[in-house]
Write an enzyme that holds these catalytic residues in place. Structure first.
Site, PDB file in Angstrom:
ATOM      1  CE1 TYR A 249      -3.632   2.623   0.753  1.00 14.75           C
ATOM      2  CE2 TYR A 249      -2.130   3.390   2.469  1.00 14.75           C
ATOM      3  CZ  TYR A 249      -3.259   3.572   1.674  1.00 14.75           C
ATOM      4  OH  TYR A 249      -3.992   4.738   1.814  1.00 14.75           O
TER       5      TYR A 249
ATOM      6  CE  LYS B 133      -2.844   6.439  -1.208  1.00 15.58           C
ATOM      7  NZ  LYS B 133      -4.121   6.908  -1.780  1.00 15.58           N
TER       8      LYS B 133
END
Length: 416
Positions: free
Chosen positions: A176, A180
């Site tokens: 993640y 991101k």
């Protein structure tokens, strides 16, 4: 005052040759109603943002695979679509003046371990959003990033946008945060891209920490569930460890201000910029969560466990989850990145957002959010037998993981 996302105001207009006495009766023409699109509009932040904009008179499209659980406000349209679907995005972006790209995947829990899904949504989806913005001549794009693009387990105290670089992509321990960070950079690099027929795409990114507020569906219910099952009897990390949080209304405010700051009326001040957004306060997560323990009628964690033990247990839980996923779902109590998030100080300044966007966070209480959560769950039926069974299995699993971690620790000590 209603936010002026267009950066312009209505102007009066009269027909040529109009008699002087008729000029006083001329009706001002209304400025075209602004149209914005929010990806991830079915989620907590996306829906809150879209609803706030709709109340201000903006036409809002909420785009998400998941339909919102809340009632749509007048002026709001929901489109059920995947941000990886190029044709669906192209149709949805028609006539849009500003895109808020909120959609993402893999923030917490078992989701964090689904590499392919995280990669395709956070990176692939963002590339498509940028591409379609250009093709549809959308002049403004605001990306909802995260503090994790800079934080990867090393202490950060009152970091700012200039002094703290991106954490090296190859050193991120969770997909993640890594994806991101890639999407964050893609969005900023797209700033200044020429649009067909004239104009340019202007972009900026907002980097919030964890979000809280009434009806928040991710962090609070998960932690509350663990507390009810007595799985949080222990605490870890230094009591001086600090982190930031942001109330959903403050984060919505920042998004609206960022959209305004990408207009000519604001001198395009946010063009190509990144901003840390939080409540302006730093807290210890266990102290901050105290109202939740109290209102659930549970004692606060009283067993102090070395962080290295918890980290090893989290490692085992991650591998156990991945190994058993083809057979059954065993959600990890904590992931390694979550352990580091709790145990390592990472706080950020919001001075740049205050100065350039006019961001002024309001004061909110986490205890109020807990009250709203408890009110919303008060009428839900509970199975005593099922609760006891889950409690027993959870405790056995936790004890087994800790025993395994202690065994590994004796052979392979690790400090976090």
């Amino acid at each position: 005052m209603k936010p002026n996302l267009a950066g312009s105001s209505p102007e009066a207009c009269r027909a040529p040759g109009q008699a002087p006495q008729q000029q006083t009766q001329a009706t001002p023409l209304q400025a075209p109603r602004q149209k914005v699109l929010v990806t991830g509009g079915g989620g907590y932040l996306g829906f809150s943002l879209g609803s706030s904009l709709a109340r201000s008179g903006t036409s809002v499209i909420l785009l998400d695979l998941r339909r919102p659980q809340w009632e749509l406000l007048p002026g709001t349209e929901f489109i059920q679509a995947d941000i990886r679907d190029e044709e669906a995005l192209y149709r949805a972006f028609e006539g849009v003046d500003c895109v808020f790209h909120v959609a993402s995947y893999g923030m917490s829990g078992a989701e964090k371990l689904q590499k392919e899904q995280i990669e395709s949504i956070n990176v692939g989806g963002t590339k498509l959003v940028i591409d379609v913005c250009v093709r549809r001549r959308v002049p403004r794009l605001i990306y909802t990033s995260t503090v994790n693009v800079a934080f990867g387990g090393k202490p950060i105290e009152q970091g700012d946008e200039d002094s703290v670089p991106y954490f090296p992509l190859e050193q991120h321990m969770d997909h993640y945060s890594r994806t991101k960070a890639i999407a964050d950079q893609l969005t900023l690099m797209a700033n200044g891209t020429p649009l067909p027929g004239g104009g340019i795409l202007r972009t900026c990114v907002l980097r919030p920490p964890g979000i809280y507020g009434p009806e928040e569906q991710r962090h609070l219910p998960r932690v509350a569930s663990h507390i009810k099952k007595r799985l949080f009897l222990f605490r870890f990390g230094d009591r001086r460890t600090r982190m930031n949080w942001v109330h959903v209304r403050n984060l919505v405010q920042a998004h609206v201000l960022a959209a305004e700051a990408l207009t000519a009326a604001k001198g395009y001040v946010a063009s190509g910029q990144a901003y840390y957004i939080n409540d302006g306060e730093s807290v210890n997560v266990f102290e901050w969560m105290a109202p939740l323990f109290e209102k659930l009628g549970c004692s606060q964690p009283w067993i102090q466990v070395p962080t290295s033990w918890v980290y090893l247990a989290a490692t085992v839980m991650e591998y156990l989850h991945l190994a058993l996923r083809p057979i059954c779902v065993v959600p990890p109590l904590l992931t390694r990145s979550e352990v580091r998030s709790v145990a390592v100080t990472h706080t950020f300044q919001i001075g740049k957002a205050r100065a350039q966007l006019g961001y002024a966070p309001e004061k909110f209480s986490f205890a109020d959010a807990v009250d709203r959560y408890l009110q919303s769950t008060a009428g839900r039926p509970r199975s005593t037998a099922r609760t006891l069974l889950r409690l027993l299995l959870g405790l056995l699993l936790l004890l087994g993981l800790l025993a395994l971690a202690l065994h590994v620790l004796g052979l392979q000590p690790s400090a976090v």
